[in-house]
Write a protein that holds these residues in place. Structure first.
Motif, PDB file in Angstrom:
ATOM      1  N   TYR A  83       8.396  -5.176  15.917  1.00 33.58           N
ATOM      2  CA  TYR A  83       9.887  -4.933  16.739  1.00 33.58           C
ATOM      3  C   TYR A  83      10.341  -3.602  16.469  1.00 33.58           C
ATOM      4  N   GLU A  84       9.389  -2.448  16.067  1.00 30.83           N
ATOM      5  CA  GLU A  84       9.365  -1.117  15.696  1.00 30.83           C
ATOM      6  C   GLU A  84      10.918  -1.048  14.935  1.00 30.83           C
ATOM      7  N   LEU A  85      10.714  -1.515  13.803  1.00 37.17           N
ATOM      8  CA  LEU A  85      11.448  -1.419  13.283  1.00 37.17           C
ATOM      9  C   LEU A  85      11.103  -1.073  11.930  1.00 37.17           C
ATOM     10  N   ASP A  86      11.835  -0.196  10.939  1.00 32.47           N
ATOM     11  CA  ASP A  86      11.568   0.951   9.469  1.00 32.47           C
ATOM     12  C   ASP A  86      11.741  -0.016   8.258  1.00 32.47           C
ATOM     13  N   CYS A  87      12.752  -1.212   8.559  1.00 32.89           N
ATOM     14  CA  CYS A  87      12.812  -1.912   6.829  1.00 32.89           C
ATOM     15  C   CYS A  87      13.366  -3.071   7.044  1.00 32.89           C
ATOM     16  N   PHE A  88      13.035  -4.290   6.365  1.00 29.97           N
ATOM     17  CA  PHE A  88      13.349  -5.490   6.290  1.00 29.97           C
ATOM     18  C   PHE A  88      15.130  -6.024   7.170  1.00 29.97           C
ATOM     19  N   GLN A  89      15.550  -4.960   6.320  1.00 34.88           N
ATOM     20  CA  GLN A  89      17.651  -5.170   6.765  1.00 34.88           C
ATOM     21  C   GLN A  89      17.530  -5.653   8.013  1.00 34.88           C
ATOM     22  N   GLU A  90      17.338  -3.943   8.935  1.00 35.61           N
ATOM     23  CA  GLU A  90      17.186  -3.870  10.448  1.00 35.61           C
ATOM     24  C   GLU A  90      16.302  -5.676  11.041  1.00 35.61           C
ATOM     25  N   LEU A  91      15.023  -6.069  10.405  1.00 36.23           N
ATOM     26  CA  LEU A  91      14.368  -6.765  11.094  1.00 36.23           C
ATOM     27  C   LEU A  91      15.525  -8.887  10.984  1.00 36.23           C
ATOM     28  N   ARG A  92      16.115  -8.461  10.005  1.00 41.81           N
ATOM     29  CA  ARG A  92      17.063  -9.618   9.763  1.00 41.81           C
ATOM     30  C   ARG A  92      18.366  -9.778  10.573  1.00 41.81           C
ATOM     31  N   GLN A 136       0.575 -17.536  -0.948  1.00 35.89           N
ATOM     32  CA  GLN A 136       2.438 -18.295   0.191  1.00 35.89           C
ATOM     33  C   GLN A 136       3.009 -16.437  -0.731  1.00 35.89           C
ATOM     34  N   GLU A 137       2.839 -15.728  -0.995  1.00 31.96           N
ATOM     35  CA  GLU A 137       3.567 -14.408  -0.922  1.00 31.96           C
ATOM     36  C   GLU A 137       3.347 -13.455   0.094  1.00 31.96           C
ATOM     37  N   THR A 138       1.726 -13.508  -0.388  1.00 34.60           N
ATOM     38  CA  THR A 138       1.319 -12.476   0.917  1.00 34.60           C
ATOM     39  C   THR A 138       1.007 -12.610   2.120  1.00 34.60           C
ATOM     40  N   ILE A 139       1.589 -14.402   2.198  1.00 30.91           N
ATOM     41  CA  ILE A 139       1.967 -14.590   3.304  1.00 30.91           C
ATOM     42  C   ILE A 139       2.517 -14.512   4.023  1.00 30.91           C
ATOM     43  N   ALA A 140       4.139 -14.642   3.561  1.00 32.89           N
ATOM     44  CA  ALA A 140       5.327 -14.013   3.629  1.00 32.89           C
ATOM     45  C   ALA A 140       5.399 -12.613   3.998  1.00 32.89           C
ATOM     46  N   LEU A 141       5.204 -11.643   2.728  1.00 33.91           N
ATOM     47  CA  LEU A 141       5.255 -10.178   3.506  1.00 33.91           C
ATOM     48  C   LEU A 141       4.304 -10.045   4.304  1.00 33.91           C
ATOM     49  N   GLU A 142       3.492 -10.753   5.269  1.00 34.28           N
ATOM     50  CA  GLU A 142       2.065 -10.055   6.074  1.00 34.28           C
ATOM     51  C   GLU A 142       3.183 -10.810   7.019  1.00 34.28           C
ATOM     52  N   VAL A 143       3.897 -11.637   7.232  1.00 34.31           N
ATOM     53  CA  VAL A 143       4.825 -11.835   8.042  1.00 34.31           C
ATOM     54  C   VAL A 143       6.397 -10.903   8.592  1.00 34.31           C
ATOM     55  N   VAL A 144       6.330 -10.134   7.570  1.00 34.73           N
ATOM     56  CA  VAL A 144       7.615  -9.313   7.743  1.00 34.73           C
ATOM     57  C   VAL A 144       7.210  -8.393   7.469  1.00 34.73           C
ATOM     58  N   HIS A 145       6.434  -7.791   7.246  1.00 32.29           N
ATOM     59  CA  HIS A 145       4.963  -6.411   7.717  1.00 32.29           C
ATOM     60  C   HIS A 145       4.913  -6.477   9.406  1.00 32.29           C
ATOM     61  N   HIS A 146       4.482  -7.101  10.194  1.00 31.54           N
ATOM     62  CA  HIS A 146       4.267  -7.951  11.085  1.00 31.54           C
ATOM     63  C   HIS A 146       4.820  -8.268  12.105  1.00 31.54           C
ATOM     64  N   ALA A 147       6.194  -8.903  11.914  1.00 29.25           N
ATOM     65  CA  ALA A 147       7.182  -8.490  12.495  1.00 29.25           C
ATOM     66  C   ALA A 147       7.741  -7.022  12.740  1.00 29.25           C
ATOM     67  N   MET A 148       7.931  -6.883  11.497  1.00 30.97           N
ATOM     68  CA  MET A 148       8.649  -4.734  11.871  1.00 30.97           C
ATOM     69  C   MET A 148       8.035  -4.279  12.781  1.00 30.97           C
ATOM     70  N   GLU A 149       6.958  -4.063  12.478  1.00 29.57           N
ATOM     71  CA  GLU A 149       5.848  -3.259  13.506  1.00 29.57           C
ATOM     72  C   GLU A 149       6.297  -4.081  15.061  1.00 29.57           C
TER      73      GLU A 149
END
Length: 217
Positions: free
Chosen positions: A41-50, A26-39
């Motif tokens: 939207y071409e963003l550099d960090c989680f804060q920008e994505l939020r 579950q933790e790995t999937i959550a991190l992968e979702v965040v990683h792919h979402a940042m890719e």
């Protein structure tokens, strides 16, 4: 008192078993979702994505966001708790040693070292998650927690130079702190990480004090 000590030992043993595991699915999937979402939207960090309008009110992303923060908080809290277990067993070991109960003291010092090591493992896991999502604020909070936990006292440093394993654990903590501070060398967080730098300074001062004290035994 014996029941409390045995419960503390059991908690440390359970924590050792838990830390040997990898990140959960579950933790790995959550991190992968965040990683792919940042890719995406071409963003550099989680804060920008939020802060992206399209994900800000998305129920699925809200759940993922909460999960990431909860994971970091959970591992960080476990690190703090195990660190406090280490302090408690260290104090009890010192008392037993002074009263001549060397067998009991040796056992307590053993659990002190084990608790200290597993505490660092929990902190490392929390920091790993924060780094994976490139969340600077989370990393800052973790560094402050590490700084708070590494502000050693005279009593905590007792036996450092008399036990090689404890000395190794001490050196590892110092190296880890210095490494994580380097993460922020090129970022504008100097004021926030001042506590961490102060903790490293405290480590060095206390190390010198301990070696000096040991030479007089």
């Amino acid at each position: 008192m014996n029941d409390i000590e045995e419960q503390m030992y059991l908690n440390i043993e359970n924590a050792e078993t838990a830390i040997k595991q990898e990140l959960t699915r579950q933790e790995t999937i959550a991190l992968e979702v965040v990683h792919h979402a940042m890719e995406f939207y071409e963003l550099d960090c989680f804060q920008e994505l939020r802060q992206k309008p399209k994900v800000l009110d998305n129920p699925f992303f809200k759940a993922i966001r909460n999960m990431v923060f909860e994971y970091v908080e959970c591992y960080s809290n476990l690190g703090i708790v195990l660190y406090k277990f280490a302090l408690n067993t260290q104090v009890l070991g010192i008392i037993d040693e002074r009263e001549g109960n060397f067998k009991e003291s040796t056992k307590k010092f053993e659990y002190y070292q084990r608790s200290l090591k597993v505490s660092q493992c929990f902190f490392k896991t929390a920091l790993l998650i924060a780094i994976r999502v490139k969340e600077h604020k989370l990393m800052i909070n973790l560094l402050c927690s590490l700084a708070e936990c590494q502000d050693f006292t005279e009593m905590f440093l007792h036996q450092i130079t008399k036990n090689n394993e404890t000395k190794e654990a001490f050196d590892e903590i110092k190296v880890n702190l210095e490494k994580v501070v380097q993460i922020f060398d090129n970022l504008s967080f100097e004021q926030q990480i001042e506590e961490v730098k102060q903790a490293i300074y405290s480590l060095r001062i206390n190390e010198e004090y301990t070696v000096h004290s040991y030479q007089h035994f």
